[in-house]
Design an enzyme around this catalytic site. Structure first.
Site, mmCIF file in Angstrom:
data_model
loop_
_atom_site.group_PDB
_atom_site.id
_atom_site.type_symbol
_atom_site.label_atom_id
_atom_site.label_comp_id
_atom_site.label_asym_id
_atom_site.label_seq_id
_atom_site.Cartn_x
_atom_site.Cartn_y
_atom_site.Cartn_z
ATOM 1 N N ARG A 102 -78.125 -63.356 -45.843
ATOM 2 C CA ARG A 102 -77.914 -64.487 -44.949
ATOM 3 C C ARG A 102 -79.229 -65.098 -44.468
ATOM 4 O O ARG A 102 -79.360 -66.318 -44.371
ATOM 5 C CB ARG A 102 -77.052 -64.055 -43.756
ATOM 6 C CG ARG A 102 -76.807 -65.107 -42.683
ATOM 7 C CD ARG A 102 -76.494 -66.491 -43.223
ATOM 8 N NE ARG A 102 -75.428 -66.509 -44.216
ATOM 9 C CZ ARG A 102 -75.204 -67.519 -45.053
ATOM 10 N NH1 ARG A 102 -75.997 -68.583 -45.028
ATOM 11 N NH2 ARG A 102 -74.224 -67.452 -45.931
ATOM 12 N N LYS A 139 -90.356 -83.839 -34.458
ATOM 13 C CA LYS A 139 -88.983 -83.484 -34.061
ATOM 14 C C LYS A 139 -88.473 -82.382 -34.976
ATOM 15 O O LYS A 139 -87.547 -82.545 -35.782
ATOM 16 C CB LYS A 139 -88.085 -84.714 -34.112
ATOM 17 C CG LYS A 139 -88.512 -85.797 -33.119
ATOM 18 C CD LYS A 139 -87.689 -87.064 -33.286
ATOM 19 C CE LYS A 139 -88.184 -88.158 -32.337
ATOM 20 N NZ LYS A 139 -87.459 -89.433 -32.520
ATOM 21 N N LYS A 171 -98.377 -93.331 -26.838
ATOM 22 C CA LYS A 171 -97.037 -93.890 -26.888
ATOM 23 C C LYS A 171 -96.729 -94.617 -25.578
ATOM 24 O O LYS A 171 -97.580 -94.730 -24.696
ATOM 25 C CB LYS A 171 -96.041 -92.786 -27.207
ATOM 26 C CG LYS A 171 -96.378 -92.052 -28.515
ATOM 27 C CD LYS A 171 -95.257 -91.177 -29.009
ATOM 28 C CE LYS A 171 -94.169 -92.009 -29.645
ATOM 29 N NZ LYS A 171 -93.133 -91.157 -30.295
ATOM 30 N N GLU A 199 -98.761 -96.874 -30.237
ATOM 31 C CA GLU A 199 -97.411 -97.404 -30.386
ATOM 32 C C GLU A 199 -97.371 -98.840 -29.876
ATOM 33 O O GLU A 199 -97.854 -99.139 -28.779
ATOM 34 C CB GLU A 199 -96.412 -96.553 -29.609
ATOM 35 C CG GLU A 199 -94.977 -97.059 -29.703
ATOM 36 C CD GLU A 199 -94.003 -96.189 -28.936
ATOM 37 O OE1 GLU A 199 -93.031 -96.745 -28.395
ATOM 38 O OE2 GLU A 199 -94.205 -94.960 -28.861
ATOM 39 N N ASP A 220 -92.634 -99.823 -33.410
ATOM 40 C CA ASP A 220 -91.439 -99.057 -33.077
ATOM 41 C C ASP A 220 -90.270 -99.956 -32.702
ATOM 42 O O ASP A 220 -90.406 -100.874 -31.886
ATOM 43 C CB ASP A 220 -91.753 -98.109 -31.909
ATOM 44 C CG ASP A 220 -90.696 -97.039 -31.730
ATOM 45 O OD1 ASP A 220 -90.200 -96.520 -32.732
ATOM 46 O OD2 ASP A 220 -90.373 -96.732 -30.566
#
Length: 287
Positions: A102, A139, A171, A199, A220
């Site tokens: 597994r 992410k 950002k 950004e 973005d």
């Protein structure tokens, strides 16, 4: 080392953690019932088409459970796999094969899913006649970043920054406090050897970032037409720099619209946070 393989250190750590989850506190109770002299050959067989990734993790799972197990591979990370066609087999005592099964499949299924989804984006861009390169993001699953980013490479994508120390990325929340001009200037002063990435939510922000000397722009949540217009304006003054990235909910249904905008990169968080698992089974034949 194969470019699509992750470093061995993170592989060993991640596999050890996964096995500890399965084997604490007293081991594999079911496999303990199997006679120790029973041997078998088990074949990894995909149930759907895809791109292989996670070979080193599977190797490590069997090695940590029992170094006597022998694995032979007919494919490597980055290779296509077909339904019903085995790409590897493991031979040795049956009990440890069942114990490691597994863990090995979890890594192979997840990482091959990442590679497979990445390849779908790469293929969609090529079909649209575009030159965008596919980038991943941060992410990622905690503890699996090195493996997931390797899987992106296996699928034909490229890696964005690996962590917060790689380069300066300013950002919206940073810029709300610092402003573009001052943020870029301070970054240059404190870390002169680092890439500075800004950004930008509109054309004026892109102009300000270029004027401030940013190395890369992140456009973005903009539609393809707006991206194409900004790219054309920036390239008219700066043919080679800065690098221009697009992002913001771009998926397989919309990627074609961005493919020919002239941007350099498209970053897609879904590659690592939402890739469907590639269904792979371990078919056991007793010897």
């Amino acid at each position: 080392m194969h470019d699509a393989h992750p470093p061995l250190g993170p592989v060993r750590e991640a596999v050890a953690r996964a096995l500890a989850e399965d084997l604490t506190p007293i081991g594999d109770l079911s496999a303990a019932l199997v006679p120790p002299d029973r041997v078998a050959t088990a074949r990894f067989v995909p149930r759907a088409p895809g791109v292989l990734a996670g070979r080193l993790c599977a190797d490590e799972a069997f090695r940590q459970v029992d170094p006597a197990l022998a694995i032979e591979w007919a494919a490597d990370d980055g290779d296509p796999v077909a339904p019903g066609v085995a790409f590897a087999e493991v031979t040795g005592p049956l009990a440890p094969i069942l114990t490691a099964e597994r863990t090995a499949l979890n890594f192979l299924g997840h990482l091959s899913g990442v590679a497979t989804l990445t390849a779908r984006f790469v293929d969609a861009i090529a079909a649209a006649g575009g030159s965008l390169r596919v980038w991943d993001t941060r992410k990622t699953t905690p503890g699996l970043r090195a493996m997931e980013k390797a899987a992106v490479r296996a699928g034909g994508g490229s890696n964005h920054r690996g962590n917060l120390s790689d380069w300066v990325m300013l950002k919206d929340n940073h810029l709300a406090v610092l402003g573009i001009t001052d943020a870029v200037a301070h970054a240059r002063q404190r870390w002169p050897g680092r890439t500075v990435h800004v950004e930008c939510g509109d054309a004026q922000m892109a102009r300000d970032a270029v004027k401030a000397g940013a190395d890369a722009l992140l456009l973005d949540n903009l539609p393809p037409a707006a991206v194409a217009a900004i790219v054309a304006e920036v390239r008219a003054e700066h043919p080679d720099r800065p690098l221009i990235e697009v992002s913001g909910g771009i998926d397989l249904a919309t990627i074609a619209g961005y493919a020919t905008t002239g941007a350099d990169m498209v970053s897609i968080g879904a590659l690592t946070h939402s890739a469907p698992v590639l269904d792979i089974g371990l078919d056991v034949d007793e010897g």
